[in-house]
Design a protein around this motif. Structure first.
Motif, PDB file in Angstrom:
ATOM      1  N   THR A 132      52.702   4.256  70.940  1.00 42.12           N
ATOM      2  CA  THR A 132      52.473   5.871  71.638  1.00 42.12           C
ATOM      3  C   THR A 132      51.444   5.936  71.117  1.00 42.12           C
ATOM      4  OG1 THR A 132      54.600   6.801  70.564  1.00 42.12           O
ATOM      5  CG2 THR A 132      52.532   8.485  71.488  1.00 42.12           C
ATOM      6  N   THR A 135      51.535  -0.375  67.501  1.00 35.75           N
ATOM      7  CA  THR A 135      51.379   0.988  67.795  1.00 35.75           C
ATOM      8  C   THR A 135      52.498   0.970  69.052  1.00 35.75           C
ATOM      9  OG1 THR A 135      49.441   1.450  66.237  1.00 35.75           O
ATOM     10  CG2 THR A 135      50.395   3.434  68.526  1.00 35.75           C
ATOM     11  N   THR A 149      45.025   8.084  69.327  1.00 33.42           N
ATOM     12  CA  THR A 149      44.854   9.001  69.507  1.00 33.42           C
ATOM     13  C   THR A 149      43.560   9.182  70.256  1.00 33.42           C
ATOM     14  OG1 THR A 149      44.321  10.759  67.636  1.00 33.42           O
ATOM     15  CG2 THR A 149      46.736  10.941  68.306  1.00 33.42           C
ATOM     16  N   ASP A 208      51.908   5.425  63.656  1.00 33.94           N
ATOM     17  CA  ASP A 208      52.866   5.805  64.282  1.00 33.94           C
ATOM     18  C   ASP A 208      52.206   5.928  66.048  1.00 33.94           C
ATOM     19  OD1 ASP A 208      55.029   6.042  62.440  1.00 33.94           O
ATOM     20  OD2 ASP A 208      53.957   7.664  62.184  1.00 33.94           O
ATOM     21  N   ALA A 209      51.140   6.721  66.068  1.00 35.62           N
ATOM     22  CA  ALA A 209      50.324   6.822  67.441  1.00 35.62           C
ATOM     23  C   ALA A 209      48.558   6.834  67.310  1.00 35.62           C
ATOM     24  CB  ALA A 209      50.048   8.472  67.600  1.00 35.62           C
TER      25      ALA A 209
END
Length: 226
Positions: free
Chosen positions: A93, A91, A36, A33-34
């Protein structure tokens, strides 16, 4: 056998027992989803800071200084570590995660102001950060204390990484880019370990961000409006 390695393996055995069935849906592919981008620091609990314990939810990258920038033969580019999930796993985000008391930002500050003699590998990392942080060092008040200066530059660095991601032709416009700071030094008005949002798609004005995102108003904070 090293007692430390034994302890690590013992901890991994507990992990494997708890997670045995959690890999079923992600054994052959991933759609996180993300992505980082965290700092490589033993105090930065990269997935745990989000309360994440689900394989496949976050694509976590780390390096000293939470850099999204990589030097290539043709110039600076978005690091392949960061770009891979955006390019290949749908992805949309990206979250740049700085942290209070960042050693990489501190070393870059010291190198810019006094010069440092570091091993080649560390010097390479600092050399990627230096041109992007140098303008921030010039903006610092003359009378600012060292710790406060570093934490303001942490924000400045996060802003520059967000800016680089947002402006890259390799990152589609539909990708949301957030900049945050993980605080374990009581620098912000909050609890230790809280994440504070400082940048949303290049917007850094606190009042504007709080108006636009009232659901997280209390978590939008900055130390420095430069």
């Amino acid at each position: 056998m090293s007692q430390l390695l034994y302890d690590l393996l013992s901890g991994n055995a507990d992990h494997a027992a708890a997670f045995r069935d959690r890999f079923d849906s992600v054994q052959h592919s991933q759609t996180p989803d993300a992505v980082t981008v965290c700092c490589s620091d033993s105090r930065v609990l990269q997935d745990h800071m989000w309360g994440n314990d689900e394989p496949g939810h976050l694509f976590t990258c780390s390096n000293i200084g939470n850099r999204v920038i990589q030097r290539t033969a043709s110039g600076e580019a978005v690091s392949g570590d960061v770009l891979y999930p955006i390019e290949h796993t749908m992805t949309e985000t990206a979250v740049v995660v700085g942290h209070t008391g960042c050693g990489a930002v501190t070393a870059t500050y010291d190198d810019l102001t006094d010069g440092l003699d570091e091993p080649a590998g560390i010097e390479h990392c600092l050399s990627v950060l230096k041109p992007h942080l140098a303008p921030g060092v010039e903006l610092l008040p003359d009378d600012i204390e060292r710790a406060a200066a570093i934490n303001r530059l942490v924000e400045y660095n996060v802003d520059r990484q967000v800016e680089f991601l947002s402006n890259s032709d390799d990152v589609p416009d539909e990708v949301d880019v957030f900049g945050v700071v993980y605080d374990f030094q009581d620098a912000y008005d909050g609890r230790r370990g809280e994440i504070h949002v400082i940048n949303v798609d290049g917007e850094t004005d606190v009042d504007t961000l709080r108006t636009a995102h009232p659901e997280i108003e209390s978590r939008i904070n900055r130390l420095w409006a430069y």
